[in-house]
Enzyme design. Structure first.
Site, PDB file in Angstrom:
ATOM      1  N   GLU A  32       3.217 -38.060 -28.999  1.00  0.00           N
ATOM      2  CA  GLU A  32       3.181 -36.603 -29.459  1.00  0.00           C
ATOM      3  C   GLU A  32       4.751 -36.119 -29.597  1.00  0.00           C
ATOM      4  OE1 GLU A  32       0.318 -35.994 -26.265  1.00  0.00           O
ATOM      5  OE2 GLU A  32      -0.385 -34.334 -27.411  1.00  0.00           O
TER       6      GLU A  32
ATOM      7  N   ARG B 151     -11.957 -31.320 -15.709  1.00  0.00           N
ATOM      8  CA  ARG B 151     -12.536 -30.347 -16.320  1.00  0.00           C
ATOM      9  C   ARG B 151     -13.920 -30.909 -17.018  1.00  0.00           C
ATOM     10  NH1 ARG B 151      -8.012 -29.762 -20.958  1.00  0.00           N
ATOM     11  NH2 ARG B 151      -6.637 -30.634 -19.547  1.00  0.00           N
TER      12      ARG B 151
ATOM     13  N   ASN C 168       8.317 -29.734 -23.979  1.00  0.00           N
ATOM     14  CA  ASN C 168       6.964 -29.600 -23.725  1.00  0.00           C
ATOM     15  C   ASN C 168       7.071 -28.580 -22.472  1.00  0.00           C
ATOM     16  OD1 ASN C 168       4.020 -29.395 -22.989  1.00  0.00           O
ATOM     17  ND2 ASN C 168       3.841 -31.637 -23.568  1.00  0.00           N
TER      18      ASN C 168
ATOM     19  N   HIS D 145      -4.964 -30.923 -28.907  1.00  0.00           N
ATOM     20  CA  HIS D 145      -4.429 -32.225 -29.071  1.00  0.00           C
ATOM     21  C   HIS D 145      -4.165 -32.649 -30.450  1.00  0.00           C
ATOM     22  CE1 HIS D 145      -6.746 -33.625 -25.113  1.00  0.00           C
ATOM     23  NE2 HIS D 145      -5.306 -33.192 -24.680  1.00  0.00           N
TER      24      HIS D 145
ATOM     25  N   GLY E 265      -7.641 -44.433 -23.010  1.00  0.00           N
ATOM     26  CA  GLY E 265      -7.822 -45.261 -24.438  1.00  0.00           C
ATOM     27  C   GLY E 265      -6.990 -46.368 -24.591  1.00  0.00           C
TER      28      GLY E 265
ATOM     29  N   ARG F 163       6.536 -28.060 -28.075  1.00  0.00           N
ATOM     30  CA  ARG F 163       5.079 -28.049 -28.340  1.00  0.00           C
ATOM     31  C   ARG F 163       4.452 -26.661 -27.785  1.00  0.00           C
ATOM     32  NH1 ARG F 163       0.747 -30.625 -23.939  1.00  0.00           N
ATOM     33  NH2 ARG F 163      -0.990 -30.344 -25.152  1.00  0.00           N
TER      34      ARG F 163
END
Ligand code: AMP
Length: 406
Positions: free
Chosen positions: A387, A244, A11, A183, A335, A94
Site C-alpha cells: 500500500e 471485528r 499512515n 482497503h 493471505g 493514507r
C-alpha cells in the site's frame, strides 16, 4: 532520471504513525518506521534503514511531536537516510474515508482538508487522525506538495445496485448511508500486479481479491474495476476479522439494546472484542490460533473455521457476480503467509473449477506466485500487498503531472 524524487509516505492512526521514505521513480525504500503509543507515557519510535535499526523510547505527546522524532530519525547522522528534510520533495498520505468525493488520489489543498474533515463523521477513528497527520506533515515539510490517497477511492466504480442498502432511499440522500468499501489501495495494487503476472491488460482482467490481515476485505473486480466489496459504510461489514464481527443480523443490535447494552458498548464489542478474538476467547492473531489449534484447543479451531467459511461464502457470491473470473488473489499477512488458512478456504471447491496445489501452497510464503493445481480453471495467486509503495507511486505521478502542467 534515477533517484529523481524522495517521497515520504505517512499512515497516521489515532496513536501511531507508520512511515516509509521512498526514492522514486524506482520505488526503493530508503527508510521504514513506526511511532507507537503517541499520547501515552511510554511511546516508542522504531526505524529501519538499510538493515540497521534505530529505536527511541520517550514520551511523545502528540502527532506534531511524533513528526519531530521522525525528522530526527530520518536525519540521524549514522542510522538516518537523508541529511536534511529539504531532500523530501513530496509526501503521500493514507486517508481512510473519501466518501463519494474521490475516485482517485488528489493533491491536498485547504478545501480538500475540509472535505476529509466532513467525512470524519463516517470514519471517526481514522479521518481525524489522517488529517492531523497531513497538518503536522505540512508544518514539517514546508512547501513540499502533499497527496491524499483514499481507501475508498478504488471502490467508487461499484454500481448502485451493489452499494445501496435496502433502507428507505432518503437514508442515502440525507445521511450518505451506502457501501463505500475500504482497503482500496491494496485491492487496486494486487489487481494491477495480478494483471501483469497473468500477462493481461489492467482493464482486461476479472478477479476476486482477498485482503486478509488484521482487517479483512474481499473485492469483485470486473475488467480491472471494483464492482463489489465486503466492507460497507464502515470497515465493520463483511468478513470475520481479528477483532471485528463482519456481517451480522442487524436485529442483534436491537435485541442486545433491549437486554441493557448501550450503543457505545456494542460499538466497542463489535469492533474490538469480536471476530477471531471473540469466538476463540484466545487471540486475534491467526498465527497464534494455528498453534493453539495444533495442541488441540477446540475454540481456536472453531474461530479459524468460521473465518475461512465466511471467505468461502463471499468467493462463491462474487463468482456469481462476475460470472466466473481469471484468478482469486490472496494478500495481507494471512493471505500471504498462511498455507494452513489457504487450504481451509479452498478445500472442496473443485466443482467450481478452483483447485489448490498442496505442494505449491506449502512452499509459497511472502512472495508473488501461483498456488493452483495445473487443472484448476480459476487461478489462485498470492501477491504481497504494498500500500505504501502504491501511495508513493500515486504521489509521484500527481506531483510530476502538476509540475508538467505549470
Ligand atoms: P497484517 O494486518 O496484514 O499485518 O496481518 C496480520 C495477520 O497476519 C495476523 O493475524 C497474523 O497472525 C497473520 N500472519 C502473519 N504471518 C503469519 C504466518 N506465518 N502464519 C499465519 N498467519 C500469519
Amino acid at each position: 532520471m534515477r533517484g529523481e524524487m524522495k517521497i515520504l509516505v505517512l499512515n497516521c492512526g489515532s496513536s501511531s504513525i507508520k512511515y516509509q521514505l521512498f526514492e522514486m521513480p524506482e520505488n526503493i525504500v530508503l527508510a521504514k518506521g513506526l511511532v507507537q503509543r503517541i499520547g501515552e507515557a511510554h511511546s516508542e519510535a522504531r526505524q529501519n534503514t538499510n538493515g540497521s535499526d534505530l529505536v527511541v523510547n520517550t514520551e511523545i505527546g502528540d502527532h506534531q511531536q511524533a513528526m519531530g522524532i521522525i525528522e530526527k530519525m530520518l536525519t540521524d547522522s549514522t542510522k538516518g537516510a537523508i541529511a536534511s528534510l529539504s531532500e523530501i520533495q513530496a509526501c503521500g498520505h493514507r486517508v481512510v474515508h473519501g466518501g463519494e468525493a474521490f475516485t482517485g488520489s488528489v493533491v491536498c489543498s485547504t478545501e480538500l482538508e475540509s472535505v476529509i474533515e466532513n467525512y470524519s463523521e463516517l470514519a471517526p477513528l481514522h479521518n481525524p487522525a489522517n488529517l492531523t497527520g497531513i497538518r503536522a506533515a505540512k508544518k514539517m515539510l514546508g512547501a513540499a506538495p502533499h497527496v491524499a490517497c483514499f481507501d475508498t477511492a478504488f471502490h467508487q466504480s461499484i454500481p448502485q445496485k451493489a452499494y445501496l442498502y435496502a433502507l428507505p432511499y432518503e437514508f442515502y440522500d440525507k445521511h450518505q448511508i451506502r457501501k463505500y468499501g475500504f482497503h482500496g489501495t491494496s485491492h487496486r495494487f494486487v489487481a494491477r500486479a495480478a494483471a501483469s503476472f497473468l500477462g493481461k491488460h489492467k482493464y482486461g482482467v476479472d478477479l476476486i481479491t482477498c485482503h486478509l490481515g488484521n482487517g479483512c476485505s474481499i473485492a469483485a473486480i470486473k475488467n480491472g474495476k471494483s464492482v463489489d466489496t465486503s466492507m460497507g459504510l464502515t470497515p465493520l461489514e463483511g468478513l470475520v476479522m481479528g477483532t471485528r464481527t463482519g456481517d451480522l443480523d442487524p436485529a442483534i443490535i436491537f435485541h442486545l439494546i433491549r437486554k441493557g447494552y448501550k450503543p457505545a458498548e456494542l460499538d466497542t464489542i463489535f469492533n474490538k472484542k469480536s471476530g477471531l478474538l471473540g469466538i476463540s476467547g484466545l487471540s486475534n492473531d491467526v498465527r497464534d490460533l494455528e498453534q493453539k489449534e495444533k495442541v488441540g484447543l477446540e475454540s481456536a479451531r472453531l474461530a479459524l473455521d468460521i473465518f475461512a467459511y465466511r471467505i468461502k461464502k463471499y468467493i462463491g457470491s462474487y463468482l456469481a457476480v462476475l460470472n466466473g473470473c481469471d484468478a482469486i488473489v490472496l494478500t495481507g499477512g494471512i493471505g500471504e503467509n498462511s498455507p494452513v488458512m489457504r487450504e481451509r478456504i479452498f478445500r472442496d471447491l473443485e466443482n467450481l473449477g478452483i483447485e489448490l496445489d498442496e505442494s505449491k501452497n506449502h512452499s509459497l510464503r511472502g512472495t508473488i506466485g501461483e498456488i493452483h493445481a495445473p487443472d484448476s480453471k480459476i487461478k489462485i495467486l498470492v501477491i504481497p500487498t504494498d500500500e505504501e509503495g502504491a501511495i508513493a507511486r500515486d504521489t509521484y505521478a500527481l506531483v510530476r503531472e502538476k509540475e508538467l502542467a505549470v
